[in-house]
Scaffold this active site. Structure first.
Site, short mmCIF file in Angstrom:
data_model
loop_
_atom_site.label_atom_id
_atom_site.label_comp_id
_atom_site.label_asym_id
_atom_site.label_seq_id
_atom_site.Cartn_x
_atom_site.Cartn_y
_atom_site.Cartn_z
N GLU A 1 3.59 1.59 4.47
CA GLU A 1 3.44 2.95 3.95
C GLU A 1 2.97 3.93 5.02
OE1 GLU A 1 0.92 2.69 0.49
OE2 GLU A 1 2.57 1.99 -0.74
N GLU B 1 7.17 -2.72 -3.79
CA GLU B 1 5.88 -2.94 -4.46
C GLU B 1 5.84 -2.21 -5.79
OE1 GLU B 1 2.39 -1.91 -2.24
OE2 GLU B 1 3.21 -2.69 -0.38
C1 GLA Z 1 0.26 0.32 -1.82
C2 GLA Z 1 -0.02 -0.56 -0.64
C3 GLA Z 1 -0.63 -1.87 -1.02
C4 GLA Z 1 -1.66 -1.72 -2.07
C5 GLA Z 1 -1.05 -1.02 -3.24
C6 GLA Z 1 -1.94 -0.93 -4.43
O1 GLA Z 1 1.51 0.16 -2.32
O2 GLA Z 1 1.11 -0.77 0.14
O3 GLA Z 1 -1.20 -2.41 0.15
O4 GLA Z 1 -2.74 -0.99 -1.61
O5 GLA Z 1 -0.66 0.26 -2.85
O6 GLA Z 1 -2.82 0.11 -4.40
#
Ligand code: GLA
Length: 650
Positions: free
Chosen positions: A139, A288
């Protein structure tokens, strides 16, 4: 179809790993993302590496038939990293280790160390038989205002503008004594006394996107020789300085993270349609999602069947993978309550049983060809960013809200929609919606004109077309670059504190003998003093300072039609304007080349079809609550026909 999630074995003793792989097999998991936050375990002291544990994890997964999406851990450097590698906030505070995403991609020290760990991983695992995909970083989206960043920003600006005078012109530095006489004076938009320069702020986000992308590309170059696809997961938030449009060209497949909360089915449809737009024909995956939802300060488990329905909605909209954060819920750490495919309660749990059911279902979902969208909503990152400036005519105009409304109205009427860029060839769409596209280039405006000339129907909503790509107003009347195609000239904006009444048609009494006019409800948020310049009024303001003036207009242009909506309509009025047929609540339909995906998110049985369900092979006439089918031969019930109602009929 990939199925799995983030797997963080370093949080668990090795005995648990054996159970993990056995459970993954039971759940039908075929891909796990490993190592996202593992830098401190892989390089516990600078230059001292420990890959033994990761060797054992990858071998174990491979023996268990689970493939690996191997992450480079560069999103969080270890505590030993020098201070200079960490980012500095806008008010000059150097951030401290202890959370995540604490890095500055412009820092030479960070850059070198992060490329080195990526190269070590590539060298060690590039030919590992479990390796199916590289997951660079996590991210991308951190901001920094350190001196390295400022220097890189100046380099970027020189590339964009050539000379300093061009920058002064684009940023309108003649205002508030901001004229720059030397490049060294230009810096990032750090904390300042009052309103920052909006053009500078916009360029800084463009720069950050490119700067972060440069780091991704360098890692990709290191990883690519292993021959497996390289991606990174996009996070979607208004603070993220990443232009996914450009990034999507650099990744081998698009990956998104998505955590819907308020209205999960609609938010999912929105995110998935956007991902498909970014992917532009490449594969894309849901990298995710969660088995819980964060709502109003609470972390709530998803309702029975909800995880499957939302996952299938992604698949229906084109996803080639359904993954979670994370495989096993953590015992400690900042996200210990976030849930997991294996929750704290263990595998004897509703969640894990649903995870197994979904894993069993996914391989039976047929390939029904491409998604066939008949309507498009224009997406423009720069307009989104520009609408986050301070000092706008209204602080309440929200680009995402405008996009979400356009998408929601189509979604709730069963219309399969997509997103498109203002420069795209739009000729395949019967309808193109343009919510609050405040920045537009001359070339993109010409593209929209061509679309209408060629027979398309364009529906532009308020505060569109007003500025050039630097945020400078187009003079002579709003909506600037779109005046001609819309056949209107707007003299003033009147943002609204209170709703105003709307009435049907042009101002004045309805023609005698006419039936009762449609109820357009109220306009909220925004209104404009519209002059007709070729267009006709379809809806007028009936109260407030603009009473009697046009609110919604229609203009015949070339072989097509352009509508202008100068206020925020209620959803029902928007749907009426588009002439959308009623559609059962909660029934999601997505057309593909060879079938229609149907998901019933509602709590009532819904008639569909009849059609042959390509998942079960049976003929389906209705879907129970939570039901899912991929229906072939459904032309008769192919709901969601777009007829641009009043625009076309009057
Ligand atoms: C994001 C991040 C994960 C985790 C999730 C949940 O998608 O990539 O590492 O922190 O959020 O909060």
């Amino acid at each position: 179809m990939y199925y799995g999630g983030d797997y963080n074995p370093e949080q668990w003793p090795e005995e648990v790993w054996q159970e993990d792989v056995a459970l993954m097999r039971r759940a039908g998991v075929n891909l796990v993302t490993v190592g996202v936050f593992s830098w401190a375990r892989l390089e516990p002291r600078e230059g001292e590496y420990d890959f033994g544990w990761l060797d054992r994890v990858l071998d174990l997964l491979h023996d268990g038939g689970v493939q690996v999406c191997l992450a480079t851990p560069t999103t969080q450097p270890p505590p030993w990293i020098g201070e200079e590698a960490r980012n500095v906030s806008a008010d000059g505070v150097r951030l401290t280790h202890g959370s995540r995403d604490t890095y500055c991609v412009s820092s030479p020290a960070y850059r070198a160390k992060s490329l080195e760990i990526a190269a070590r991983l590539a060298g060690r695992y590039g030919r590992h038989p479990a390796l199916a995909m590289w997951h660079v970083h996590n991210e991308y989206g951190s901001w920094c205002h350190c001196e390295h960043t400022a220097a890189a920003f100046r380099v970027w600006l020189r590339g964009a503008y050539g000379g300093l005078e061009a920058l002064n012109d684009a940023w309108t530095t003649s205002f508030w004594s901001q004229h720059y006489s030397a490049w060294e004076q230009v810096t990032t938009p750090r904390a300042t006394q009052y309103l920052p320069n909006p053009s500078q702020a916009l360029d800084f986000r463009r720069f950050l996107s490119d700067e972060l992308l440069g780091h991704f590309r360098e890692q990709k170059e290191i990883l690519a020789p292993s021959g497996v696809p390289v991606t990174t997961n996009f996070h979607f938030g208004d603070w993220v300085p990443v232009d996914q449009r450009e990034w999507a060209e650099a990744v081998d497949l698009v990956a998104i993270d998505h955590y819907p909360a308020q209205d999960p089915p609609e938010e999912t449809a929105f995110a998935a349609d956007l991902a498909r737009c970014w992917a532009a024909g490449k594969p894309w995956v849901l990298m995710e999602q969660a088995v819980v939802a964060y709502t109003g300060g609470r972390i709530v488990p998803r309702r029975p069947g909800e995880v499957a329905r939302l996952s299938l909605s992604h698949v229906a909209r084109g996803a080639r993978g359904v993954m979670f954060f994370q495989w096993r819920a953590s015992r400690g750490g900042a996200e210990l309550w976030h849930g997991g495919m294996v929750p704290h309660a263990g595998p004897d749990s509703r969640i894990f049983r649903e995870v197994c059911e979904l894993g069993a279902l996914l391989p039976s979902v047929p390939d029904a060809g491409d998604v066939r969208a008949e309507a498009a909503i224009l997406w423009d990152t720069a307009s989104w960013w520009a609408l986050q400036s301070r000092g706008l005519p209204s602080s309440e105009v929200d680009y995402l809200d405008a996009l979400r409304q356009a998408h929601r109205v189509l979604y709730r009427h069963g219309v399969t929609a997509g997103f498109a860029y203002p420069s795209a060839d739009l000729s395949a769409y019967r309808l193109v919606l343009v919510p609050s596209l405040c920045l537009i280039s001359d070339a993109d405006a010409a593209n929209l004109r061509r679309y209408v000339e060629g027979g398309g129907t364009l529906v532009v909503s308020f505060f569109s077309g007003v500025s050039d790509e630097h945020g400078r107003v187009r003079l002579g009347g709003y909506p600037g670059a779109l005046r001609e195609v819309l056949g209107v000239r707007v003299e003033e904006f009147h943002p609204l504190a209170e709703p105003v009444e709307l009435s049907d048609g042009a101002a004045g009494p309805p023609p005698s003998g006419a039936g009762s006019p449609p109820d357009w409800g109220t306009g909220t948020l925004w209104s404009e003093h519209v002059h007709l310049a070729g267009a006709q009024a379809l809806v007028s303001y009936a109260s407030g300072p603009l009473a009697g003036l046009p609110a919604v207009t229609r203009h015949a242009y070339g072989s097509g039609t352009a509508l202008y909506v100068s206020t925020r309509l209620a959803d029902a009025a928007f749907a009426r304007l588009l002439g959308l047929a009623p559609h059962p609540a909660g029934l999601e339909l997505v057309r593909h080349d060879r079938a229609v995906f149907a998901i019933n998110h509602g709590d009532r049985e819904q008639p569909v079809g009849p059609g042959r369900d390509l998942v079960t092979g049976t003929v389906v006439e209705s879907l129970p609550p939570g039901g899912f089918a991929v229906l072939a031969g459904l032309e008769a019930a192919d709901a969601g026909d777009v007829r641009v109602g009043i625009g076309a009929e009057r």
